[in-house]
Design a protein around this motif. Structure first.
Motif, PDB file in Angstrom:
ATOM      1  N   LEU A  32      28.076  68.678-104.150  1.00  2.00           N
ATOM      2  CA  LEU A  32      28.090  67.645-105.190  1.00  2.00           C
ATOM      3  C   LEU A  32      29.003  68.059-106.349  1.00  2.00           C
ATOM      4  CD1 LEU A  32      26.856  64.984-106.251  1.00  2.00           C
ATOM      5  CD2 LEU A  32      25.031  66.351-107.273  1.00  2.00           C
ATOM      6  N   GLU A  36      32.047  65.551-107.148  1.00  2.58           N
ATOM      7  CA  GLU A  36      31.891  64.762-108.365  1.00  2.58           C
ATOM      8  C   GLU A  36      32.682  65.320-109.544  1.00  2.58           C
ATOM      9  OE1 GLU A  36      30.367  61.858-108.761  1.00  2.58           O
ATOM     10  OE2 GLU A  36      29.928  61.791-106.607  1.00  2.58           O
ATOM     11  N   VAL A 236      22.578  53.919-104.406  1.00  4.94           N
ATOM     12  CA  VAL A 236      23.321  55.177-104.482  1.00  4.94           C
ATOM     13  C   VAL A 236      24.459  55.136-103.466  1.00  4.94           C
ATOM     14  CG1 VAL A 236      21.366  56.537-105.287  1.00  4.94           C
ATOM     15  CG2 VAL A 236      21.697  56.220-102.840  1.00  4.94           C
ATOM     16  N   GLY A 240      25.141  60.375-102.702  1.00  4.21           N
ATOM     17  CA  GLY A 240      23.824  60.291-103.325  1.00  4.21           C
ATOM     18  C   GLY A 240      22.725  60.091-102.303  1.00  4.21           C
TER      19      GLY A 240
END
Length: 418
Positions: A32, A36, A236, A240
């Motif tokens: 993540l 991200e 999401v 997610g």
């Protein structure tokens, strides 16, 4: 084997167990972080969160304090800014317990059972202390005493039990070996009782978990559309959804413990005003987690028949137990004590699961989720005890004229060669 080597191997087992638990959290968190944030934020920022998740997985309660700016952005009532998070994702504790039991068993085979168990527990406690002291988290705070003691117990108790089982089966000297010899000097039937209770009680405990796991799988399959609907409502993206699914997988053993309470009869509390049981369901405000869709909105009286499943588990455990006793044994009292011992072992296992699978998931109505240990233990004890008693106390077939006797499952009589 030299005690120093046993100490080092047990310490290594403990460190590997700690590292494996942390990797389970850090691996998806790192993914993540890369996707991200593109590696712009410092990776060390992941450590406090990973440490808190690891602590919660080892039944350490976390005091959550949400920052004021987050409350304002999310529109959350300031009264809900502080709460206790204590509902544990039992996948961590389960993995640690299994690893610890195997470590204790190996230490016993090496001739230094308690040295290995104590060494592993001490190292695991030290690692838990290091995790707590190095992972300052402004949002999730854990008491230092609980953060060290609870993980140490999750590792230490199974390690000690594994060492005790190994000593009872294999040791030729020492306190446990002496106790075993005294038990073996008792009249034949009574000499068998401790071993039979341990084996049949373990079979009953494993069987109950298997029944609960099967019930969970059926519920997830039957209510798949509701679970998918909650995924869609979560809004999401793919990453997610993957993180959400991984998080729920960590809670799957917790859900299995809830399913056991449902099968037994007492059911599960899903917060204030929400109860799911075979006898009736009352649902209030539930967390918007997809797995919560597996719980039925209403139940049928036919589901009360699920209580026959623990009876069946007890019957199988009783069948295994009766194979240890001679068909013409006259000491019915030994078999009665065995049936009661199996029932107590099953009830104790169910109570322990209920305790570990209960806790808080948020403020207000979510402050208490999970089964009540007392009613679950009572129901399981009665159901398993009835099943085991029927098989242990029912008349047995004597030897036939041709000399053949009732078959005995000899594979179950041999000690495990793990």
């Amino acid at each position: 084997m030299n005690r120093v080597i046993v100490f080092l191997l047990a310490a290594f087992d403990a460190l590997v167990t700690v590292a494996a638990g942390l990797v389970v959290v850090l691996a998806p968190a790192t993914l993540l972080w890369v996707v991200e944030f593109g590696g712009l934020a410092p990776w060390s920022a992941l450590w406090p969160t990973a440490a808190s998740v690891w602590q919660l997985g080892h039944v350490v309660p976390l005091e959550i304090t949400l920052p004021a700016d987050y409350l304002a952005t999310a529109g959350i009532d300031p009264d809900a800014a502080s709460f206790v998070l204590s509902l544990a994702p039992l996948a961590f504790a389960g993995f640690t317990a299994i690893s610890a039991a195997r470590s204790g068993r190996r230490a016993s085979r090496s001739g230094a059972a308690f040295t290995g168990a104590l060494a592993g527990t001490a190292v695991f406690a030290a690692a838990a202390a290091g995790i707590t002291l190095t992972a300052g988290n402004a949002v999730a705070h854990a008491s230092l005493t609980e953060a060290i003691l609870f993980p140490a117990l999750v590792f230490g108790i199974p390690a000690l039990l594994g060492a005790l089982v190994g000593e009872w089966q294999d040791a030729d000297r020492g306190v446990i070996a002496g106790l075993r010899e005294r038990v073996e000097d008792l009249p034949e039937d009574w000499a068998l009782v401790p071993t039979v209770i341990a084996r049949a009680g373990s079979i009953a405990a494993v069987g109950l978990v298997g029944v609960a796991a099967l019930t969970t799988a059926v519920a997830i399959f039957a209510r798949g559309s509701e679970i998918v609907g909650l995924y869609e409502a979560a809004n999401v993206d793919v990453l997610g959804a993957v993180i959400l699914t991984l998080g729920q997988l960590l809670y799957l053993p917790t859900l299995i413990a809830w399913a056991l309470a449902f099968v037994a009869g007492p059911g599960v509390s899903l917060g204030v005003g929400s109860t799911v049981a075979a006898s009736g369901t009352t649902t209030g405000v539930l967390p918007g987690l997809p797995l919560m869709g597996a719980f039925p909105e209403s139940t049928s009286p036919w589901l009360l028949l699920l209580a026959l499943l623990p009876v069946g588990v007890g019957s199988f455990a009783g069948w295994v137990a009766r194979s240890f006793f001679a068909a013409d044994a006259e000491r019915v009292s030994a078999r009665i004590v065995t049936a009661l011992g199996v029932a107590v072992a099953a009830a104790g296992s169910a109570a322990l699961l209920a305790v570990l699978a209960s806790g808080s998931l948020g403020p207000g109505a979510l402050a208490q989720l999970g089964p009540e240990p007392g009613p679950v233990a009572l129901a399981i004890g009665i159901e398993v005890g009835v099943g085991a008693g029927i098989l242990l106390l029912s008349p047995r077939r004597r030897a036939r004229d041709d000399g053949a006797t009732e078959a005995v499952p000899t594979a179950l009589l041999e000690p495990s060669v793990d």
